[in-house]
Design a protein around this motif. Structure first.
Motif, short mmCIF file in Angstrom:
data_model
loop_
_atom_site.label_atom_id
_atom_site.label_comp_id
_atom_site.label_asym_id
_atom_site.label_seq_id
_atom_site.Cartn_x
_atom_site.Cartn_y
_atom_site.Cartn_z
N PHE A 540 0.84 -1.19 0.00
CA PHE A 540 0.00 0.00 0.00
C PHE A 540 0.89 1.25 0.00
CE2 PHE A 540 -4.33 -1.46 1.94
CZ PHE A 540 -4.47 -2.36 0.90
N PRO A 541 0.44 2.32 -0.65
CA PRO A 541 1.26 3.53 -0.72
C PRO A 541 1.34 4.25 0.62
CG PRO A 541 -0.89 3.93 -1.67
CD PRO A 541 -0.84 2.46 -1.38
N ALA A 542 2.35 5.09 0.75
CA ALA A 542 2.58 5.81 2.01
C ALA A 542 1.38 6.66 2.40
CB ALA A 542 3.83 6.68 1.88
N GLU A 543 0.71 7.27 1.40
CA GLU A 543 -0.44 8.12 1.71
C GLU A 543 -1.56 7.33 2.39
OE1 GLU A 543 0.48 9.06 -2.66
OE2 GLU A 543 1.16 7.59 -1.18
N LEU A 544 -1.66 6.06 2.06
CA LEU A 544 -2.68 5.22 2.67
C LEU A 544 -2.22 4.70 4.02
CD1 LEU A 544 -5.49 4.15 1.92
CD2 LEU A 544 -4.39 2.15 0.89
N GLU A 548 -3.14 3.91 8.75
CA GLU A 548 -3.57 2.52 8.86
C GLU A 548 -4.01 2.15 10.27
OE1 GLU A 548 -0.73 -0.73 9.21
OE2 GLU A 548 0.89 0.73 9.02
N ILE A 549 -4.91 1.16 10.31
CA ILE A 549 -5.20 0.42 11.53
C ILE A 549 -5.15 -1.06 11.15
CG2 ILE A 549 -6.64 2.26 12.49
CD1 ILE A 549 -9.08 0.48 11.81
N ARG A 573 -12.68 -1.40 7.93
CA ARG A 573 -13.21 -0.42 8.90
C ARG A 573 -12.61 0.95 8.64
NH1 ARG A 573 -12.61 -2.80 14.83
NH2 ARG A 573 -13.79 -0.88 15.25
N GLU A 574 -13.15 1.94 9.35
CA GLU A 574 -12.65 3.30 9.21
C GLU A 574 -11.18 3.36 9.63
OE1 GLU A 574 -15.37 2.48 11.16
OE2 GLU A 574 -16.84 4.13 11.18
N TRP A 575 -10.33 3.92 8.76
CA TRP A 575 -8.97 4.23 9.15
C TRP A 575 -8.95 5.62 9.78
CZ3 TRP A 575 -4.56 1.92 5.62
CH2 TRP A 575 -4.68 0.52 5.65
N LYS A 576 -7.79 6.05 10.20
CA LYS A 576 -7.70 7.26 11.03
C LYS A 576 -8.19 8.52 10.31
CE LYS A 576 -3.73 5.34 13.51
NZ LYS A 576 -2.27 5.45 13.75
N ALA A 653 -7.82 11.18 -5.57
CA ALA A 653 -6.48 10.96 -5.03
C ALA A 653 -6.54 10.70 -3.54
CB ALA A 653 -5.60 12.17 -5.33
N LEU A 654 -5.64 9.84 -3.06
CA LEU A 654 -5.55 9.58 -1.63
C LEU A 654 -5.08 10.82 -0.90
CD1 LEU A 654 -3.82 6.08 -1.87
CD2 LEU A 654 -6.21 6.52 -1.30
N GLY A 655 -5.55 10.96 0.33
CA GLY A 655 -5.12 12.08 1.15
C GLY A 655 -6.06 13.26 1.12
N GLY A 656 -7.00 13.28 0.18
CA GLY A 656 -7.95 14.37 0.09
C GLY A 656 -9.37 13.90 0.36
#
Length: 719
Positions: A540-544, A548-549, A573-576, A653-656
């Motif tokens: 998985f990419p760093a942005e994801l 993580e949980i 489940r919901e990540w942070k 995009a991840l992170g947004g």
């Protein structure tokens, strides 16, 4: 070695697909009763040894943790009702019924070196104690003769397993007590000096009367079977239970199911014992001390062996996905027994504590004939038959409610014409004639061209041998017809927790592994070829991973082909970084190595529960998603299939901020999960659509670890 006759019988029983005009009679579960209903205020409650009244309308079970006995109304066998609980100021170990009275062995010992106990007589109608009798030691099994004039009580005076590695002797010695019902007198039978092992410290375990008022008693740790004249209290016979050497068994607790091991000269150490007639005895070989006997045996009264099941019970459990690798020293651990005649056929019921199964055989007078295997809650301990009503009843002792699991249950089964409802998924044999070991199915996908062919993976319960299973879903029951181990560098791949599988369009697969940083298991995707060899690992990419949980990938599916293929991964489940009530559907395009995601809206969980995703499967214009809570039994509220339009899968995009997809309920699975009349299991983990557009659902049995081991497999028809 397992017998050809057993294999033939098992194959016929499991793989039959047509009911004949004159249908065979089979046992199917018709009801389950949670025993906590009888003692709602107890911290823990357990059904252990169970018996039925003479009319078969009332059940009474011993409940050691709650310190009493529970009563169940079985007037309507399909709807048992709670009748209450009676505290007995001690630890009930066993119960038997004569007329309107229940006779209960109660352990009151303060320590191993000062054992004590009593026989408590309870009036069933009033649920009041009529009398108590001092037994002079710690009771275990209790049984009465056919006339109801005599009761035998095994006084075990069990050893302390923490002292001297549990070795014998550890005095005071055990003995047997005979209670004369009319005279209300007790007679003590000395059992010392008769066994070859620890003869000065006998530990009587289980007792049973035959029609001649002879008592058979197992001295489990002493590996001995004794015969007592119940009228005189004289030991008249006995013999060593002997040893067994068993081939083709799994002997290692290692996260892999490998049935190529063997045991040599292991003492049987029998637990339950039943007379088959005046001259034959059947015993369940628990192997509690030295461990590993794994079988049940039939003896003549002179000690000659008529039959020993060897590895048959272990291999049966393996075919059904019930083999308990996480508790492997004793195999399936046969512990309880019942013998009863239904119509003109006598049956033997072998209760397997660790696999949570009951194996059923017909008594033929020689080698018994395998009939079927039924599932029974978690850790069945006791069993009683009610032939006049065509019923058997099991008592399952484990209570996991404190940890959010299921409580103890009493389960009811009926003998009737028809097909066995369980198992719903079994394995074929490999080239060596041994079952493909399987458990904990956690993700599945349909073959692109062959209707009814599915591919599934198992999760970390079998971490040492992750595998892809080929399933023929059109058989009844469905069959695992091949097993492909996932390998890295020619060896079974380690550090995988496979939760999803999808086709790669080239004969191989993409697999999704749920990560666990604390265990050095990565959140990652794996590309494997048709032989299961890992060709690429995509972390998985760093942005994801920044958010993580533990609860990560729970399914993977593919949309498009070739360079246009996009993989979609359901995060459980919901990540942070997720808004409350939303989880990610993560996208990855192998040709461009681009990642993205959308948000999926979860249902609202009940208090104390969580809701997450278990599977994602693309079919036509939709992706189908399994959404479930983490609740079990009567607390389960949500186990369901939803669908999301493919048109909504516009990854950002991840992170947004992520676009939120719409969803539509397709099917509520809870009625399906109730259809086998057990309790609602928590883990609906797999949903696959085959080449004909038919949907299939599979549950995860957690590798029989704190689980009943039951795997449900069913079709919801064409989508």
């Amino acid at each position: 070695m397992y017998s050809t006759k057993f294999l033939a019988a098992l194959t016929a029983a499991l793989l039959a697909t047509v009911v004949s005009v004159h249908a065979e009679q089979v046992f199917n579960r018709i009801a389950s009763f949670p025993v906590a209903l009888n003692a709602p205020d107890a911290e823990a409650t357990s059904a252990e040894i169970i018996t039925a009244s003479d009319d078969g309308l009332t059940l009474i079970y011993s409940d050691s943790p709650a310190g009493g006995i529970g009563f169940v109304d079985l007037t309507d066998a399909k709807a048992p009702k709670n009748l209450g609980f009676l505290s007995l100021d001690g630890e009930p170990t066993s119960v038997t019924i004569i007329g309107g009275k229940a006779y209960v062995g109660v352990n009151t010992s303060e320590s191993f070196v000062a054992p004590s106990g009593k026989l408590v007589v309870v009036d069933i109608a009033s649920k009041a104690v009529d009398a108590e009798y001092d037994l002079g030691g710690q009771p275990d099994s209790v049984a009465h003769n056919a006339a109801g004039t005599l009761i035998a009580i095994a006084i075990e005076n069990e050893r302390d397993e923490e002292v001297n590695d549990g070795d014998l002797p550890q005095l005071p010695a055990g003995f047997v007590v005979i209670f004369e019902v009319a005279a209300k007198t007790l007679k003590t039978v000395d059992m010392t000096g008769i066994a070859d092992v620890g003869g000065e410290d006998p530990e009587p375990e289980f007792v049973d009367f035959n029609a001649n008022d002879e008592i058979a008693v197992t001295l489990q740790e002493n590996n001995w079977i004794a015969i007592i004249d119940g009228k005189t209290g004289t030991v008249t016979g006995g013999f060593s239970a002997g040893t067994v050497s068993v081939e083709n068994v799994d002997t290692k607790k290692d996260g892999a199911l490998n049935f190529t091991g063997k045991t040599s000269d292991v003492p049987r150490e029998p637990d339950a014992i039943k007379w088959l007639d005046a001259d034959r005895l059947v015993v369940a070989n628990e192997g509690d001390w030295n461990g590993g006997s794994r079988s049940f045996s039939i003896f003549n009264r002179d000690g000659s062996v008529v039959y020993d099941s060897a590895n048959a019970l272990d291999l049966d459990a393996a075919r059904l996905g019930h083999y308990p690798d996480a508790r492997n020293k004793k195999g399936v651990e046969p512990e309880g027994l019942e013998v009863a005649t239904f119509g003109d056929q006598q049956y033997i019921f072998v209760v397997e504590e660790r696999s949570s199964l009951v194996a059923i055989y017909k008594d033929t007078g020689a080698e018994p004939e395998y009939v079927q295997t039924i599932p029974s809650g978690i850790s069945p301990e006791g069993i009683t038959a009610i032939p006049a009503r065509n019923l058997i009843v099991t008592a399952n002792e484990v209570d996991l409610r404190e940890d959010g699991g299921i409580g103890s249950h009493v389960m009811v089964y009926e003998l009737a014409e028809g097909e066995a409802a369980y198992p719903q998924l079994v394995s074929d044999n490999d080239e060596n004639g041994l079952p493909f070991g399987w458990a904990a199915i956690s993700g599945a996908v349909g073959d692109a061209e062959k209707p009814g062919i599915l591919y599934a993976v198992s999760d970390s319960a079998l971490s040492a041998e992750p595998a892809i299973y080929t399933i023929d879903a059109m058989s009844r029951p469905a069959r695992i017809i091949a097993k492909t181990v996932v390998t890295r560098g020619g060896h079974p791949a380690q550090k995988l927790d496979l939760e999803g599988i999808t086709l790669d369009g080239e004969g191989g697969f993409w697999l999704a592994s749920e990560g666990d940083t604390s265990e050095l298991t990565p959140h990652a995707l794996f590309h494997v070829n048709a032989e299961g060899e890992i060709e690429a690992e995509i972390p998985f990419p760093a942005e994801l991973l920044a958010n993580e949980i533990r609860s990560g990938s729970e399914g993977i599916t593919a949309i498009g082909e070739g360079d246009d293929m996009t993989l979609w991964v359901a995060i459980q489940r919901e990540w942070k970084d997720d808004p409350k009530g939303q989880v990610k559907l993560v996208s990855y395009q192998p040709s461009t190595e681009e990642w993205g995601a959308v948000a999926y809206p979860l249902e609202t969980p009940a208090e104390g529960a969580w809701i997450g995703l278990s599977e994602i499967t693309a079919h036509g214009d939709y992706v189908y998603i399994v959404e479930r809570d983490n609740q079990i039994g009567d607390k389960a509220q949500l186990k369901a299939l939803y669908r999301v339009p493919v048109a909504d899968l516009n990854a950002a995009a991840l992170g947004g901020e992520l676009p939120v997809v719409s969803k539509e309920l397709v099917r509520d699975f809870i009625p399906d999960l109730k259809s086998l009349n057990g309790y609602v299991v928590d883990k609906v983990e797999s949903f696959a659509v085959d080449a004909a557009g038919v949907g299939y659902v599979i549950t995860d049995n957690d590798g029989v670890d704190d689980s009943s081991g039951e795997t449900y497999f069913w079709s919801i028809g064409a989508l």
